[in-house]
Every structure is written in structure tokens, then in C-alpha cells.
Design a protein around this motif. Sequence first.
Motif, PDB file in Angstrom:
ATOM      1  N   UNK A   1       0.848  -1.189   0.000  1.00 26.40           N
ATOM      2  CA  UNK A   1       0.000   0.000   0.000  1.00 26.40           C
ATOM      3  C   UNK A   1       0.879   1.231   0.000  1.00 26.40           C
ATOM      4  N   UNK A   2       0.293   2.382  -0.349  1.00 29.94           N
ATOM      5  CA  UNK A   2       1.074   3.610  -0.430  1.00 29.94           C
ATOM      6  C   UNK A   2       1.497   4.109   0.936  1.00 29.94           C
ATOM      7  N   UNK A   3       0.608   3.962   1.910  1.00 26.88           N
ATOM      8  CA  UNK A   3       0.920   4.392   3.267  1.00 26.88           C
ATOM      9  C   UNK A   3       0.830   3.166   4.154  1.00 26.88           C
ATOM     10  N   UNK A   4       1.833   2.927   4.960  1.00 25.69           N
ATOM     11  CA  UNK A   4       1.850   1.737   5.794  1.00 25.69           C
ATOM     12  C   UNK A   4       0.667   1.695   6.745  1.00 25.69           C
ATOM     13  N   UNK A   5       0.055   0.517   6.859  1.00 32.87           N
ATOM     14  CA  UNK A   5      -1.041   0.343   7.806  1.00 32.87           C
ATOM     15  C   UNK A   5      -0.499   0.260   9.232  1.00 32.87           C
ATOM     16  N   UNK A   6       0.781  -0.028   9.378  1.00 32.93           N
ATOM     17  CA  UNK A   6       1.395  -0.119  10.701  1.00 32.93           C
ATOM     18  C   UNK A   6       2.003   1.235  11.047  1.00 32.93           C
ATOM     19  N   UNK A   7       1.228   2.015  11.731  1.00 32.59           N
ATOM     20  CA  UNK A   7       1.666   3.369  12.053  1.00 32.59           C
ATOM     21  C   UNK A   7       1.075   3.783  13.375  1.00 32.59           C
ATOM     22  N   UNK A   8       1.737   4.701  14.042  1.00 29.14           N
ATOM     23  CA  UNK A   8       1.228   5.215  15.306  1.00 29.14           C
ATOM     24  C   UNK A   8       0.212   6.339  15.098  1.00 29.14           C
ATOM     25  N   UNK A   9      -0.008   6.739  13.870  1.00 35.83           N
ATOM     26  CA  UNK A   9      -0.987   7.784  13.596  1.00 35.83           C
ATOM     27  C   UNK A   9      -2.337   7.138  13.277  1.00 35.83           C
ATOM     28  N   UNK A  10      -3.329   7.260  14.165  1.00 40.29           N
ATOM     29  CA  UNK A  10      -4.608   6.555  13.992  1.00 40.29           C
ATOM     30  C   UNK A  10      -5.299   6.851  12.671  1.00 40.29           C
TER      31      UNK A  10
ATOM     32  N   UNK B   1     -11.774  13.306 -15.072  1.00 40.13           N
ATOM     33  CA  UNK B   1     -10.927  14.340 -14.473  1.00 40.13           C
ATOM     34  C   UNK B   1     -11.770  15.344 -13.702  1.00 40.13           C
ATOM     35  N   UNK B   2     -12.927  15.700 -14.254  1.00 43.63           N
ATOM     36  CA  UNK B   2     -13.814  16.623 -13.555  1.00 43.63           C
ATOM     37  C   UNK B   2     -14.222  16.090 -12.200  1.00 43.63           C
ATOM     38  N   UNK B   3     -14.495  14.779 -12.152  1.00 48.48           N
ATOM     39  CA  UNK B   3     -14.844  14.150 -10.880  1.00 48.48           C
ATOM     40  C   UNK B   3     -13.662  14.180  -9.927  1.00 48.48           C
ATOM     41  N   UNK B   4     -12.466  13.949 -10.447  1.00 46.03           N
ATOM     42  CA  UNK B   4     -11.288  13.906  -9.589  1.00 46.03           C
ATOM     43  C   UNK B   4     -10.919  15.280  -9.046  1.00 46.03           C
ATOM     44  N   UNK B   5     -11.444  16.346  -9.656  1.00 46.19           N
ATOM     45  CA  UNK B   5     -11.175  17.684  -9.114  1.00 46.19           C
ATOM     46  C   UNK B   5     -11.835  17.901  -7.762  1.00 46.19           C
ATOM     47  N   UNK B   6     -12.702  16.990  -7.372  1.00 45.96           N
ATOM     48  CA  UNK B   6     -13.316  17.087  -6.053  1.00 45.96           C
ATOM     49  C   UNK B   6     -12.343  16.670  -4.941  1.00 45.96           C
ATOM     50  N   UNK B   7     -11.184  16.119  -5.321  1.00 47.21           N
ATOM     51  CA  UNK B   7     -10.243  15.620  -4.331  1.00 47.21           C
ATOM     52  C   UNK B   7      -9.036  16.531  -4.200  1.00 47.21           C
ATOM     53  N   UNK B   8      -8.532  16.639  -2.964  1.00 49.89           N
ATOM     54  CA  UNK B   8      -7.256  17.298  -2.709  1.00 49.89           C
ATOM     55  C   UNK B   8      -6.210  16.211  -2.498  1.00 49.89           C
ATOM     56  N   UNK B   9      -5.205  16.187  -3.389  1.00 51.18           N
ATOM     57  CA  UNK B   9      -4.132  15.204  -3.301  1.00 51.18           C
ATOM     58  C   UNK B   9      -2.964  15.828  -2.542  1.00 51.18           C
ATOM     59  N   UNK B  10      -2.420  15.106  -1.592  1.00 54.62           N
ATOM     60  CA  UNK B  10      -1.395  15.663  -0.721  1.00 54.62           C
ATOM     61  C   UNK B  10      -0.051  14.986  -0.977  1.00 54.62           C
ATOM     62  N   UNK B  11       0.886  15.761  -1.505  1.00 57.08           N
ATOM     63  CA  UNK B  11       2.193  15.219  -1.870  1.00 57.08           C
ATOM     64  C   UNK B  11       2.944  14.671  -0.668  1.00 57.08           C
ATOM     65  N   UNK B  12       2.764  15.295   0.493  1.00 58.76           N
ATOM     66  CA  UNK B  12       3.491  14.826   1.674  1.00 58.76           C
ATOM     67  C   UNK B  12       3.028  13.445   2.123  1.00 58.76           C
ATOM     68  N   UNK B  13       1.890  13.019   1.610  1.00 62.86           N
ATOM     69  CA  UNK B  13       1.397  11.670   1.902  1.00 62.86           C
ATOM     70  C   UNK B  13       1.294  10.864   0.615  1.00 62.86           C
ATOM     71  N   UNK B  14       2.321  10.982  -0.205  1.00 68.09           N
ATOM     72  CA  UNK B  14       2.507  10.186  -1.408  1.00 68.09           C
ATOM     73  C   UNK B  14       1.372  10.332  -2.414  1.00 68.09           C
TER      74      UNK B  14
END
Length: 233
Positions: free
Chosen positions: A3-12, A140-153
Motif C-alpha cells: 500500500x502507499x501508506x503503511x497500515x502499521x503506524x502510530x498515527x490513527x 478528471x472533472x470528478x477527480x477535481x473534487x479531491x485534494x491530493x497531498x504530496x506529503x502523503x505520497x
Amino acid sequence: MATLVSERTDQPWLRRLYLPSYQIAEAAKYADISPQTVAAWHRLEKHFLEKEDKAALSYMQLIEVAVVAAFRKMGVPLKNIRATRDYAKHHLKSEYPFATFRFKEGAKHLYLDSHELEDVAPGSVVQTDQGGQLAWEIVIGRLREFDYEKEHEGLALKWHVAGRSSPIIIDPRIAFGAPAVKGTPTWIIRGRWDAGESYSDIAEDFGIVSTDVKEALKFEGVVPGGRRKSLVH
């Protein structure tokens, strides 16, 4: 497949991305698509829960359903959407490619055969960044509803679920991922309204404005003006 972000993390909230939190009916409402389509996609993907009567989607799966909804509104069959997802999953090395910005960036390299789209001549091939540009713009129009965050891959971590003009967002870091207005879940606002409180009283208690209260109630379907029930299957 990692997965892109590890499921094993201390951040709930990071762990919450992968926990089953959204019922099929909820996912259908948020993505503006029929529950039957969500259930069918749910059955196709083996990483979804086995028992459909108790099935629930994680946040990552919810975002993918929103992309599936965009494809379905183009007339693309579920089996072809899955083929597209499998292609992206393989090339992006991601368990949930539709929930990442890399899918949006790499989508121009995907091809759709003529039988995948309506009103396309048999035997032709549509390239999404050329002949298929108009159709791809729906996605693409639908995807504009999302904010993608580079700091979280590049994950889509904020969904403007009722559109960019609405204050309602779904964010796994806020209110456990429930649709919310400035941190207050829309279901709580509805509960206060059902109890007989006024727009202004609710707004004052939660530190929001009356128009935000009205938008939350539209989303909850208790006042006119919210999204229509989708007829897409």
C-alpha cells in the motif's frame, strides 16, 4: 502488493484509511451512483469483505468507488473498469491506484477499446489524451473534487463530496472520516435540526454560519437542493 501508506503506524488516521467504515448505501450516496453498482464492484474486488450483508468499505475503497462512478457515467462496463484498474495497479505498484494522484497523471497513457464506450465506432481504439479527451474530462472533472497531498505520497485525503462550492468534506483525519462542515459531522447537524433547532442556533453552537447548516441539511436530504438519487447502474 504494498500500500502507499503503511497500515502499521502510530498515527490513527493513517490506519483508518484501511479500516471498513462506510456501508454500501453510504458509499453510493457519496459517489452519486446506485448501491447495486457499488455492491457489484465490491464483489469484483477480492480485497473487499466477503459477506455482502455486512460489507463495509475503507476510505481508500470509498475513493476508488468515486472514480468507478465517474467511469460508469461514461458508460464503461464494470469489467472494463476493473481491467483499467488492474493495469494501473500493476504499473503504479499500488493496491489502490484510483485513490492516488499518480493515476490521474498517468491516465493519459491508458487506452479504451471501442466496446468500452458508448457511441464509438466498432473496432476503433480511443486514446484518452487524444480522441477520448472529452470522455476523459468527465473522469478528471470528478477527480477535481479531491485534494491530493504530496506529503502523503499523493493520496486523495480530502474529498469535496458535494462539490467544490460546498463546505462539506470527507477527510479521514476529521470526524473519523464522516462528511463534515468545519469539523462537525453532517449527521449531528441533522440531529439538531430534527430536534427542532433553528439554522441560527445550530450555527452558533458549532461556530459555523447558517448557510453551512443549510448545506449540511441538503446533503442529508432533509431540505431540497441536494444531489439527486443517481440512476447509474
